[in-house]
Design a protein around this motif. Structure first.
Motif, short mmCIF file in Angstrom:
data_model
loop_
_atom_site.label_atom_id
_atom_site.label_comp_id
_atom_site.label_asym_id
_atom_site.label_seq_id
_atom_site.Cartn_x
_atom_site.Cartn_y
_atom_site.Cartn_z
N LEU A 493 0.83 -1.20 0.00
CA LEU A 493 0.00 0.00 0.00
C LEU A 493 0.87 1.25 0.00
N GLY A 494 1.93 1.24 0.78
CA GLY A 494 2.80 2.41 0.88
C GLY A 494 3.46 2.74 -0.44
N ILE A 495 3.96 1.72 -1.11
CA ILE A 495 4.65 1.96 -2.38
C ILE A 495 3.64 2.43 -3.44
N TRP A 496 2.47 1.82 -3.43
CA TRP A 496 1.45 2.26 -4.41
C TRP A 496 0.98 3.66 -4.10
N ASN A 497 0.92 4.02 -2.85
CA ASN A 497 0.56 5.37 -2.47
C ASN A 497 1.53 6.37 -3.08
N ILE A 498 2.82 6.04 -3.01
CA ILE A 498 3.85 6.92 -3.57
C ILE A 498 3.73 6.95 -5.10
N ILE A 499 3.55 5.77 -5.68
CA ILE A 499 3.46 5.72 -7.15
C ILE A 499 2.25 6.54 -7.63
N ILE B 160 5.80 -1.46 12.44
CA ILE B 160 4.84 -1.34 11.34
C ILE B 160 4.16 0.03 11.37
N ILE B 161 3.82 0.50 12.57
CA ILE B 161 3.22 1.84 12.66
C ILE B 161 4.22 2.89 12.17
N ALA B 166 5.87 6.59 7.91
CA ALA B 166 6.96 6.98 7.01
C ALA B 166 6.47 7.05 5.57
N PHE B 167 5.65 6.08 5.17
CA PHE B 167 5.10 6.12 3.81
C PHE B 167 4.25 7.37 3.61
N PHE B 168 3.47 7.72 4.65
CA PHE B 168 2.65 8.93 4.56
C PHE B 168 3.53 10.16 4.37
N LEU B 169 4.58 10.25 5.17
CA LEU B 169 5.45 11.42 5.11
C LEU B 169 6.13 11.54 3.75
N VAL B 170 6.59 10.39 3.21
CA VAL B 170 7.27 10.44 1.92
C VAL B 170 6.27 10.90 0.85
#
Lengths: 527, 214
Positions: A493-499, B160-161, B166-170
């Motif tokens: 999910l994180g990588i797709w969010n960035i993409i 994991i949190i 971190a993904f949100f911030l990036v």
């Protein structure tokens, strides 16, 4: 490039850290310095045995030497006769089965399987004289073999298949006059050759350990501190500290690196923190069986093949036996990355006659207890020896075959190459039932690795465990380890969010450029 | 009529840029620790990440102090007023050269979407990031010897949190970098954050007064 970005990123921090660390520091003698000082002093014997007249008389048997030893050291034999080295058993508490007497007498392994019925051959590594399948007088002090441990001439040697008797050609006077504190050679003659050959069993104890270089072992290196076995395996009243979990079950009488080096020997605090969960050996013994191979697998089911009616052997390019008619086929390895297990200092054992619950999976002969959640457990390096060995599928117990006898026709496998008679005789000697059926089962035996410590610079690097690919700890999955573990869902999910964010930007940006051009054109047209 | 106005004060700019550097550096070292690529090497990445984390926390303490003593914190209170208008602007008006729906003033430098986003960062993402990070740093299992920190029996939930935040911030940083270009001109926002000054339209109560005070 790496350095530039790295130092830029922490430029300010460096200044702060520098101010903190450059404050005046007095030189303090480190733990290591102190250890070097204390172990640098060589042991000076308190007496010269060559001056004793009683040791200059003519000896007709080794037992006579023992009698002379006891004449002066008149209590030591009692200590010896209480030791594991003498009794080949000790009382241990095993979780789930209570207090049992366990030792070479009744435990089984997946090398030569067990001693019962084979005493005459196995006794080559017993500290006594006169052991055979009929028994042994554990109360006769004159049977104690003082010399195998205390000979400092390095000439003493036991004869093969002679119940523990030494070679007949020895000069007992010379040996008796030169006894002293045990050296690596005394311990090594048995412990480096367990399992019937050089480094067969332990993996971290090979003949190279007689005179190791510092590449092989930093502690015992002859070009280094030159430690002897007994420097760490300290001994009080012939009770020797430290033991191997092939036969031990309890968390006592152990030796720890921490005993000398302290629990927090590293300069980096993050490494000291690791010591809560990671044994020193795990990082400091990156490989074992250095240079000299150790046996990794042993397939008894292949044993017994003959050429022209004669047993034969085959070797690999390093001279290791890959096949022996008497023992089966083997694989060897050297410079090996250990496997890793949680260990809290307790173990359980397969003992003679134990019924195997599940014969479809590998039987673990000595299960090491421990887990991440257990606060006493640490990760340790282990040699796992895997074998295929005979068992009775009806009674569901491992078979103790009779392997050795002096003569053919007594049922011993090494003479007659017949599993049926060898099993029948062996089980009879062990006092165990035998159905007459023989099958073969996969077994595993765990050998914690403690020796062949490498120098600090060669220890395991962080990234060898903290990595997604080929982590050394890939098998230990009961905890989360940074660098190795991650949530697949979160990463996806994180990588797709960035993409999607980037794609959105590209679309939005393109539309803006497009719209701006259109507007400009509109303006021009209007003009 | 426009006038050159001092919008971003020196500490604000210092805070912004150091925070930007630290977040990017923390993300880069953090995702190396997380796994997937190797640049500094795991050991160094952890060391740098920890140092940068302490710096970041220190900076946040100063920033909080600054926000409260100057009253600037009020800028970040979210409002629904003009929120949909701002969204409509990004989705439609921006392509038609429409004017920004909200006027930027010294007392209202953030548009409604910025207010909402930054408020979310300040009260949700950053606190989660920092608190999970502190737990990550202090995490010890088990607690023994002279080492006495938190005794938490699993790192998994913390890690994991921390990763989710971190993904949100990036993602935020990426979108933020793009939205810089949506000011009055492509570079006006960027220039303002460097110099502190921005050309703003006069209005009745904000810019003129402040300009005079200065």
């Amino acid at each position: 490039m790496k350095k530039i970005i790295g130092s830029l990123g922490v430029l300010i921090l460096v200044i702060i850290v520098a101010v903190g660390t450059l404050t005046t520091k007095n030189y303090e003698e480190t733990v290591l310095d102190k250890l070097r000082d204390s172990f640098g002093e060589k042991h000076i014997p308190s007496v010269d045995h060559s001056k004793f007249a009683r040791l200059q008389k003519e000896f007709h048997s080794p037992n006579e030497v023992t009698a002379e030893c006891i004449e002066c050291h008149n209590k030591r034999h009692e200590e010896v006769m209480h030791s594991n080295h003498w009794n080949w058993e000790r009382e241990e508490y095993i979780e789930g089965r209570g207090i049992v007497s366990i030792g070479k007498k009744n435990a089984m392994n997946n090398f030569c399987i067990g001693t019962q019925g084979n005493e005459k051959s196995c006794a080559k590594c017993h500290i006594g004289y006169g052991m055979d399948e009929k028994g042994f007088s554990f109360t006769d002090a004159n049977n104690i073999d003082c010399l195998v441990c205390h000979d400092n001439t390095e000439t003493y040697a036991k004869a093969p298949n002679a119940g523990g008797e030494p070679l007949a050609t020895l000069n007992f006077n010379k040996i008796a006059e030169n006894v002293g504190k045990p050296k690596r050679s005394n311990c090594g003659v048995c412990h480096f050759f367990g399992g019937g050959g050089d480094n067969v069993k332990h993996g971290d104890l090979s003949s190279l350990m007689f005179e190791p270089s510092s590449d092989i072992d930093v502690h015992m290196a002859i070009d280094g501190m030159d430690l002897q076995c007994v420097d760490c395996h300290t001994t009080e009243q012939h009770i020797i500290a430290g033991k191997m979990y092939s036969l031990s079950s309890m968390n006592h009488n152990r030796i720890f690196c921490e005993d000398c080096h302290t629990a927090t020997p590293h300069e980096k605090e993050i490494l000291n923190e690791h010591t809560l969960k990671v044994a020193c050996q795990t990082c400091h013994i990156p490989i074992y069986a250095k240079e000299k191979s150790t046996k990794m697998t042993w397939d008894w089911s292949k044993a017994g093949k003959l050429k022209n009616g004669q047993p034969y052997h085959e070797e690999d390019s390093l001279g290791n036996h890959t096949y022996l008619s008497i023992k089966g086929s083997f694989t060897w390895d050297r410079n090996i990355k250990p496997e890793y297990q949680w260990f809290n200092g307790t173990a359980s054992h397969y003992l003679e006659g134990d019924v195997i619950d599940d014969t479809t999976k590998a039987l673990v002969m000595n299960e090491l207890h421990g887990s991440y959640k257990d606060s006493e457990s640490k990760i340790i390096p282990v040699k796992v020896h895997r074998a295929i060995q005979p068992f009775d599928p009806v009674n569901k117990i491992l078979i103790q075959p009779k392997l050795y006898s002096d003569n053919k026709g007594e049922g011993a496998f090494w003479q007659d190459f017949n599993w049926q008679t060898a099993s029948k005789e062996g089980m009879k000697d062990a006092g165990l039932p035998f159905s007459g059926n023989i099958s073969f089962i996969h077994t595993e035996m765990n050998w914690p690795i403690n020796h062949q410590v490498s120098s600090a610079i060669n220890s395991v690097h962080c990234s060898e465990c903290h990595t997604r690919e080929n982590s050394r700890l890939a098998q230990l999955n009961d905890f989360y380890m940074p660098g190795r573990d991650y949530s697949k869902v979160v990463d996806f999910l994180g990588i797709w969010n960035i993409i999607l964010a980037i794609v959105g930007i590209i679309i939005h940006g393109s539309l803006r450029i497009f719209a701006a051009k259109k507007l400009n054109n509109g303006v021009k047209n209007n003009d | 009529m426009t006038r050159k106005v001092y919008v971003y004060r020196s500490f604000e700019r210092f805070w912004h840029w150091l925070q930007a550097i630290l977040i990017i550096f923390l993300a880069f070292t953090g995702f190396e620790i997380h796994g997937g690529y190797s640049f500094f090497g795991f050991e160094e990445a952890v060391a740098y990440h920890n140092i940068a984390a302490y710096l970041f926390i220190t900076l946040i303490v100063f920033a909080i102090f600054w926000h409260f003593t100057t009253g600037e914190w009020k800028q970040y209170l979210p409002t629904y007023k003009n929120l949909t208008a701002q969204m409509r602007y990004y989705l439609w008006g921006i392509f038609n050269d429409a004017p920004h729906p909200t006027k930027k003033t010294v007392l209202r430098k953030l548009n409604p979407m910025q207010k909402l986003t930054y408020f979310g960062l300040k009260v949700l993402v950053i606190p989660i990031m920092v608190s999970s990070g502190i737990l990550y740093i202090l995490y010890r299992y088990p607690q023994r010897h002279e080492i006495r920190y938190l005794n938490i029996d699993s790192l998994e939930i913390i890690a994991i949190i921390h990763t989710i935040a971190a993904f949100f911030l990036v993602s935020f940083v990426i979108v933020h970098l793009y939205l810089i270009t949506t000011g009055e001109t492509l570079t006006s926002n960027l220039k303002a954050m460097f110099t502190g000054y921005e050309e703003l339209e006069d209005d009745d109560y904000g810019n003129k007064n402040l300009e005079e005070k200065k």
